[in-house]
Design a protein around this motif. Structure first.
Motif, PDB file in Angstrom:
ATOM      1  N   THR A  62     -48.011  44.985  17.777  1.00 34.66           N
ATOM      2  CA  THR A  62     -47.414  44.779  16.826  1.00 34.66           C
ATOM      3  C   THR A  62     -47.489  44.381  15.545  1.00 34.66           C
ATOM      4  OG1 THR A  62     -45.186  44.608  18.118  1.00 34.66           O
ATOM      5  CG2 THR A  62     -44.945  44.327  15.923  1.00 34.66           C
ATOM      6  N   ASP A  63     -48.056  44.902  14.843  1.00 35.11           N
ATOM      7  CA  ASP A  63     -49.332  43.928  13.740  1.00 35.11           C
ATOM      8  C   ASP A  63     -48.144  43.266  12.387  1.00 35.11           C
ATOM      9  OD1 ASP A  63     -48.528  45.971  11.839  1.00 35.11           O
ATOM     10  OD2 ASP A  63     -50.030  47.474  11.807  1.00 35.11           O
ATOM     11  N   ALA A  64     -48.577  42.878  11.523  1.00 40.86           N
ATOM     12  CA  ALA A  64     -47.721  42.066  10.277  1.00 40.86           C
ATOM     13  C   ALA A  64     -47.194  42.689   9.449  1.00 40.86           C
ATOM     14  CB  ALA A  64     -49.629  41.625   9.279  1.00 40.86           C
ATOM     15  N   ASP A  65     -47.196  44.281   9.581  1.00 43.67           N
ATOM     16  CA  ASP A  65     -45.845  45.325   9.426  1.00 43.67           C
ATOM     17  C   ASP A  65     -45.405  45.835  10.285  1.00 43.67           C
ATOM     18  OD1 ASP A  65     -47.232  45.228   6.633  1.00 43.67           O
ATOM     19  OD2 ASP A  65     -48.804  46.883   7.777  1.00 43.67           O
ATOM     20  N   GLY A  66     -45.530  45.420  11.826  1.00 45.33           N
ATOM     21  CA  GLY A  66     -43.922  45.643  12.712  1.00 45.33           C
ATOM     22  C   GLY A  66     -44.298  47.208  12.886  1.00 45.33           C
ATOM     23  N   LEU A  67     -45.544  47.592  12.519  1.00 42.78           N
ATOM     24  CA  LEU A  67     -46.078  48.381  13.507  1.00 42.78           C
ATOM     25  C   LEU A  67     -46.546  48.600  15.278  1.00 42.78           C
ATOM     26  CD1 LEU A  67     -47.709  50.771  10.773  1.00 42.78           C
ATOM     27  CD2 LEU A  67     -45.148  51.104  11.661  1.00 42.78           C
ATOM     28  N   SER A 113     -32.653  46.851  14.981  1.00 41.11           N
ATOM     29  CA  SER A 113     -34.556  46.838  14.164  1.00 41.11           C
ATOM     30  C   SER A 113     -34.773  45.634  14.426  1.00 41.11           C
ATOM     31  CB  SER A 113     -33.668  47.181  12.448  1.00 41.11           C
ATOM     32  OG  SER A 113     -33.204  45.958  12.180  1.00 41.11           O
ATOM     33  N   TRP A 150     -48.670  49.774  17.691  1.00 44.81           N
ATOM     34  CA  TRP A 150     -50.045  49.858  18.117  1.00 44.81           C
ATOM     35  C   TRP A 150     -50.606  49.993  19.439  1.00 44.81           C
ATOM     36  CZ3 TRP A 150     -52.209  53.173  14.558  1.00 44.81           C
ATOM     37  CH2 TRP A 150     -51.323  52.891  13.443  1.00 44.81           C
ATOM     38  N   TRP A 179     -47.079  54.370  18.219  1.00 46.22           N
ATOM     39  CA  TRP A 179     -48.416  54.735  17.763  1.00 46.22           C
ATOM     40  C   TRP A 179     -50.281  54.549  18.524  1.00 46.22           C
ATOM     41  CZ3 TRP A 179     -46.811  57.865  13.156  1.00 46.22           C
ATOM     42  CH2 TRP A 179     -46.211  57.370  12.975  1.00 46.22           C
TER      43      TRP A 179
END
Length: 167
Positions: A69-74, A3, A76, A20
């Motif tokens: 990578t966004d602030a939530d760790g996703l 992770s 895109w 995503w």
């Protein structure tokens, strides 16, 4: 899977991540506007797709994608960096047709070509296939069209190459 942690925000090369994709849902089709595809991280912002898209067009297994990578760790998807040469096709058996609603029967018909596929669900036996660049594209296309004409299935191409068009 390793992770991503605050001490290593980029993650390690070789990690399995989900990339995503955002898209506009198609009318009369599944009501989703995102799809996550498993991928192997190649760098801080690129990854190789390792599964078959059911919904996202223009992507095939093996393609290399650039992501943010966004602030939530996703992660895109931003763009395809390198095409694999593979194609993505999707086949949905006609429930009242000769094969019935059987994803297994679809697999059996396409098995002579050595295609690997994934099934969306038991309730929706949509089968997504990766067609390798070196596959018998003309033979696969002929079988897909014959199956549609004979009422076995509906099919669509999610990602194809010039070689697919020429076959």
């Amino acid at each position: 899977m390793t992770s991503v942690t605050p001490s290593d925000p980029a993650g390690a090369v070789g990690d399995r991540i989900k990339v995503w994709f955002r898209f506009v849902p198609r009318e009369g089709w599944l009501p989703y506007d995102t799809e996550g595809l498993w991928a192997t991280r190649l760098s801080a912002d690129t990854a190789r797709v390792t599964n078959i898209p059911f919904l996202q067009n223009g992507v095939a297994e093996g393609d290399i994608m650039r992501f943010e990578t966004d602030a939530d760790g996703l992660h895109w998807s931003k763009e395809r960096v390198e095409a694999s040469g593979n194609c993505t096709i999707r086949v949905l058996p006609v429930p009242s047709g000769p094969l019935g609603p059987s994803a297994h029967a679809v697999h059996e018909r396409l098995s002579p070509f050595g295609l690997g596929g994934e099934v969306f669900s038991e309730d929706l036996p949509l089968v997504a296939f990766t067609v390798p660049a070196d596959a018998d594209l003309a033979g696969i296309k002929a079988l897909l069209h014959r199956g549609r004409e004979d009422g076995w299935w509906h099919f669509e191409t999610g990602c194809v190459t010039d070689a697919w068009h020429a076959a």
